[in-house]
Design an enzyme around this catalytic site. Structure first.
Site, short mmCIF file in Angstrom:
data_model
loop_
_atom_site.label_atom_id
_atom_site.label_comp_id
_atom_site.label_asym_id
_atom_site.label_seq_id
_atom_site.Cartn_x
_atom_site.Cartn_y
_atom_site.Cartn_z
N ASP A 135 0.81 -1.22 0.00
CA ASP A 135 0.00 0.00 0.00
C ASP A 135 0.84 1.26 0.00
O ASP A 135 0.36 2.33 0.37
CB ASP A 135 -0.94 0.01 1.22
CG ASP A 135 -0.16 -0.01 2.54
OD1 ASP A 135 1.09 -0.10 2.51
OD2 ASP A 135 -0.81 0.05 3.60
N CYS A 182 8.96 2.54 -15.69
CA CYS A 182 8.60 2.97 -17.04
C CYS A 182 7.19 3.55 -17.08
O CYS A 182 6.92 4.51 -17.80
CB CYS A 182 8.68 1.79 -18.00
SG CYS A 182 10.32 1.12 -18.27
N CYS A 195 -4.98 4.86 0.69
CA CYS A 195 -6.36 4.46 1.00
C CYS A 195 -6.79 5.01 2.36
O CYS A 195 -7.96 5.30 2.57
CB CYS A 195 -6.47 2.94 0.98
SG CYS A 195 -6.32 2.21 -0.67
N CYS A 252 14.03 5.28 -18.88
CA CYS A 252 13.86 4.71 -17.55
C CYS A 252 15.21 4.58 -16.85
O CYS A 252 16.19 4.10 -17.43
CB CYS A 252 13.20 3.34 -17.64
SG CYS A 252 13.05 2.48 -16.05
#
Length: 258
Positions: A135, A182, A195, A252
């Protein structure tokens, strides 16, 4: 120490996995492959709960569970692997007990600490595949980079509010396959709310975690169409899925053109 591999199914396993065995895409050979597979799951929370439950039920032989948190009352709205009796218990212990009750065939390795630069590579390299259901962005980047270095496939899912996303990363292979960086850039430009800040529909975790378990099993068995080079987006309020093609970013900082 020599690793032990299952070479044939017992009578009990034939009964337990009967619905897999009748699938031509799985069969006995595929079930044995699952029983001899090792999957590392990052997070025993909203996504990790259905993911872990279905991997154990499917007979994935060794499952590693990484989580340094304890079960909280606020978790139970979506983290269905835990229950009220396990509040204040370590999540890895709560999850391990539930998984062993579901399927005694499965070996559960628990890691009750947070991954960091000093331990992540050693842990990741011991597994065939990593499933990320954490998370926070810092851990997502850490796992992405370790999987790239160790050449381990990564199935990554995320949820927030009413939306979910899912993809598979194999950027270590020699073609146009992207890594997490990327798609989402580097850490300093990717921080967003969590959240805990903006909320999440509890059942959404079940939807995305279950989809993630399907992708993990497909990758282990080498069946179906992989989600590599594809970002799957789910809008639960609109009941819609959208597939977005992805490719490696030449700029990247991890897997791009040096």
């Amino acid at each position: 120490m020599t690793e032990e591999f299952e070479e044939e199914l017992t009578d009990d396993q034939i009964d337990r996995y009967a619905r897999h065995l009748v699938l031509p895409e799985v069969g006995e050979e595929g079930q044995l492959k699952l029983l001899n597979s090792k999957v590392l799951v990052i997070g025993a929370g909203g996504l990790g709960s259905p993911l872990l439950l279905y991997l154990a039920a499917a007979g994935v032989g060794t499952i590693g569970v990484v989580d340094d948190d304890k079960v909280d009352l606020s978790n139970l709205q979506r983290q269905v692997i835990h229950d009220t009796d396990h509040i204040d218990h370590p999540k890895v212990q709560s999850a391990s007990a539930r998984l062993k009750a579901i399927n005694p065939d499965v070996t559960i390795n628990t890691y009750e600490f947070r991954l960091n630069d000093t331990n992540v590579d050693e842990i990741v390299q011991a597994y065939d595949l990593v499933a990320d259901g954490c998370d926070n962005f810092k851990t997502r980047y850490l796992i992405n980079d370790a999987c790239y270095r160790q050449k381990v496939p990564l199935v990554s899912a995320a949820i927030m509010r009413f939306d979910g996303q899912l993809t598979t990363f194999r950027a270590f292979e020699d073609d146009d396959k992207p890594c997490y960086r990327c798609l989402f850039g580097d850490e300093q430009i990717a921080e967003k709310g969590s959240c805990a800040d903006v909320g999440v529909l509890g059942a959404l975790a079940g939807t995305m975690g279950s989809l993630q378990s399907v992708e993990v099993i497909k990758e282990l068995l080498g069946i179906g169409e992989s989600l590599e080079n594809t970002l799957l987006l789910y809008d639960s309020l609109g009941t819609s899925f959208h597939r977005m093609k992805t490719k490696r970013d030449p700029a990247c900082t991890l897997c791009g053109n040096k």
